[in-house]
Design a protein around this motif. Structure first.
Motif, PDB file in Angstrom:
ATOM      1  N   SER A 193       0.832  -1.213   0.000  1.00 54.00           N
ATOM      2  CA  SER A 193       0.000   0.000   0.000  1.00 54.00           C
ATOM      3  C   SER A 193       0.859   1.252   0.000  1.00 54.00           C
ATOM      4  CB  SER A 193      -0.932  -0.004   1.214  1.00 54.00           C
ATOM      5  OG  SER A 193      -1.774  -1.135   1.204  1.00 54.00           O
ATOM      6  N   LEU A 194       1.947   1.226   0.759  1.00 55.40           N
ATOM      7  CA  LEU A 194       2.857   2.372   0.785  1.00 55.40           C
ATOM      8  C   LEU A 194       3.482   2.594  -0.581  1.00 55.40           C
ATOM      9  CD1 LEU A 194       4.515   4.576   2.179  1.00 55.40           C
ATOM     10  CD2 LEU A 194       6.104   2.786   2.945  1.00 55.40           C
ATOM     11  N   GLU A 195       3.867   1.520  -1.261  1.00 52.81           N
ATOM     12  CA  GLU A 195       4.463   1.657  -2.591  1.00 52.81           C
ATOM     13  C   GLU A 195       3.470   2.273  -3.571  1.00 52.81           C
ATOM     14  OE1 GLU A 195       7.471   1.263  -3.555  1.00 52.81           O
ATOM     15  OE2 GLU A 195       8.266   0.480  -1.677  1.00 52.81           O
ATOM     16  N   GLU A 196       2.196   1.917  -3.447  1.00 56.95           N
ATOM     17  CA  GLU A 196       1.180   2.512  -4.319  1.00 56.95           C
ATOM     18  C   GLU A 196       1.086   4.018  -4.088  1.00 56.95           C
ATOM     19  OE1 GLU A 196      -1.688  -1.484  -4.372  1.00 56.95           O
ATOM     20  OE2 GLU A 196      -2.401   0.399  -3.515  1.00 56.95           O
ATOM     21  N   CYS A 197       1.093   4.432  -2.827  1.00 57.25           N
ATOM     22  CA  CYS A 197       1.030   5.872  -2.511  1.00 57.25           C
ATOM     23  C   CYS A 197       2.270   6.597  -3.019  1.00 57.25           C
ATOM     24  CB  CYS A 197       0.886   6.067  -0.999  1.00 57.25           C
ATOM     25  SG  CYS A 197      -0.664   5.473  -0.294  1.00 57.25           S
ATOM     26  N   TYR A 198       3.423   5.982  -2.837  1.00 57.12           N
ATOM     27  CA  TYR A 198       4.655   6.631  -3.279  1.00 57.12           C
ATOM     28  C   TYR A 198       4.723   6.713  -4.796  1.00 57.12           C
ATOM     29  CZ  TYR A 198       9.606   7.795  -3.614  1.00 57.12           C
ATOM     30  OH  TYR A 198      10.802   8.407  -3.913  1.00 57.12           O
ATOM     31  N   SER A 199       4.207   5.728  -5.492  1.00 57.98           N
ATOM     32  CA  SER A 199       4.186   5.766  -6.959  1.00 57.98           C
ATOM     33  C   SER A 199       3.344   6.942  -7.456  1.00 57.98           C
ATOM     34  CB  SER A 199       3.646   4.452  -7.517  1.00 57.98           C
ATOM     35  OG  SER A 199       4.485   3.375  -7.185  1.00 57.98           O
TER      36      SER A 199
END
Length: 308
Positions: free
Chosen positions: A24-30
């Motif tokens: 989920s964090l990677e999605e936000c950072y992307s």
């Protein structure tokens, strides 16, 4: 915000237990990397960027900023987090606020354990500061934006997360604005006329966000004394102190009751006793919590496996 020509971008990240950390964090950072890229599909090139989030979203807002710092890309101009979850260590559940609000109506401790079980992969190090932003090293905290706003709920098991985070910022001399509302966790969701305190808190939150997008807020570099005031329209400036407790106004007594009752007199005596030299009401929130714990010793609770 739309009426003031601001754009709001909300990330519809995948929820747990569908995925584990750090998906989920990677999605936000992307999404954040796409936003700061001048060649993004929407031709967006914002003059100011503010990362905002409440509860788990506050965790992601800080973690995304940490990633931007480490990757050397543009960092946001400000951060606004509300009652954030910043410490995901299981051992932290013996902190003052977590013990005091163990049976909280909205986020009881067993529910928080369930959230951790859904979100954490096996054998993960919970001190990873992308998972628990409270544990970020000083060199990363020093590079956070100049505008950091933390809005906490007083009746919240997660209150200690915000308080301990501000202590980390104090140690490195980082400025911030911390306001504690006498409301439960998730108070933005309770902004309805029947709960005027939540409506007022939401109004203050929107005003802070607007200021962040339009002006540069400077904070005092000294450790302030926590104070409590009734917030009126003229008192919603976020600059006077970095930490303050915000009490919502009480409903006035019915007309015809000229004399104060015992409760009102008791409150007046306590208020007078807590007056500081500057005329502001002094509140030590943790002291109040410890007093509540001492009172709780007179009660006994039978906890067995059948209770869960």
């Amino acid at each position: 915000l739309v009426s003031h020509s601001y754009s709001s971008l909300q990330v519809d990240y995948t929820l747990s237990p569908g995925v584990k950390f750090p998906e989920s964090l990677e999605e936000c950072y992307s999404v954040y990397k796409w936003l700061v890229n001048e060649n993004n599909d929407w031709n967006l090139n914002p003059a100011k960027i503010v990362l905002a989030g409440d509860s788990a979203g506050g965790n992601f807002a800080l973690s995304v900023c940490y990633r931007a710092i480490l990757d050397g890309i543009r960092i946001p101009d400000g951060i606004l987090v509300l009652y954030p979850a910043l410490n995901l260590l299981k051992s932290c559940h013996c902190s003052t606020s977590r013990v005091m609000f163990f049976h909280d109506t909205f986020v009881p401790i067993p529910f928080l354990f369930l959230c951790l079980w859904c979100y954490l992969p096996p054998n993960v190090d919970s001190t990873n500061y992308f998972l628990s932003p409270l544990y970020a090293p000083d060199e990363v905290l020093k590079q956070l934006p100049k505008e950091i706003h933390i809005l906490s709920a007083a009746y919240d098991p997660l209150l200690d997360d915000s308080i301990n985070f501000t202590r980390r910022l104090d140690r490195i001399g980082k400025s911030y604005n911390h306001q504690i509302f006498y409301l439960p966790h998730g108070f933005l969701n309770f902004a309805v006329p029947m709960i005027p305190g939540a409506v007022e808190a939401k109004t203050i939150t929107i005003e802070i966000l607007k200021k962040m997008l339009t002006t540069t807020v400077s904070f005092s570099g000294k450790n302030p004394t926590s104070s409590s005031t009734d917030v009126s329209a003229s008192d919603r400036d976020v600059t006077p102190s970095r930490i303050r407790c915000v009490k919502t106004k009480r409903t006035p007594r019915k007309s015809g009751s000229s004399e104060e009752g015992p409760e009102e007199k008791k409150e007046e005596r306590e208020k007078s006793a807590n007056k500081g030299g500057d005329g502001a009401e002094r509140i030590d929130l943790h002291s109040n919590l410890f007093q509540g714990l001492r009172r709780a010793r007179s009660f006994s609770t039978d906890i067995s496996r059948e209770n869960f």
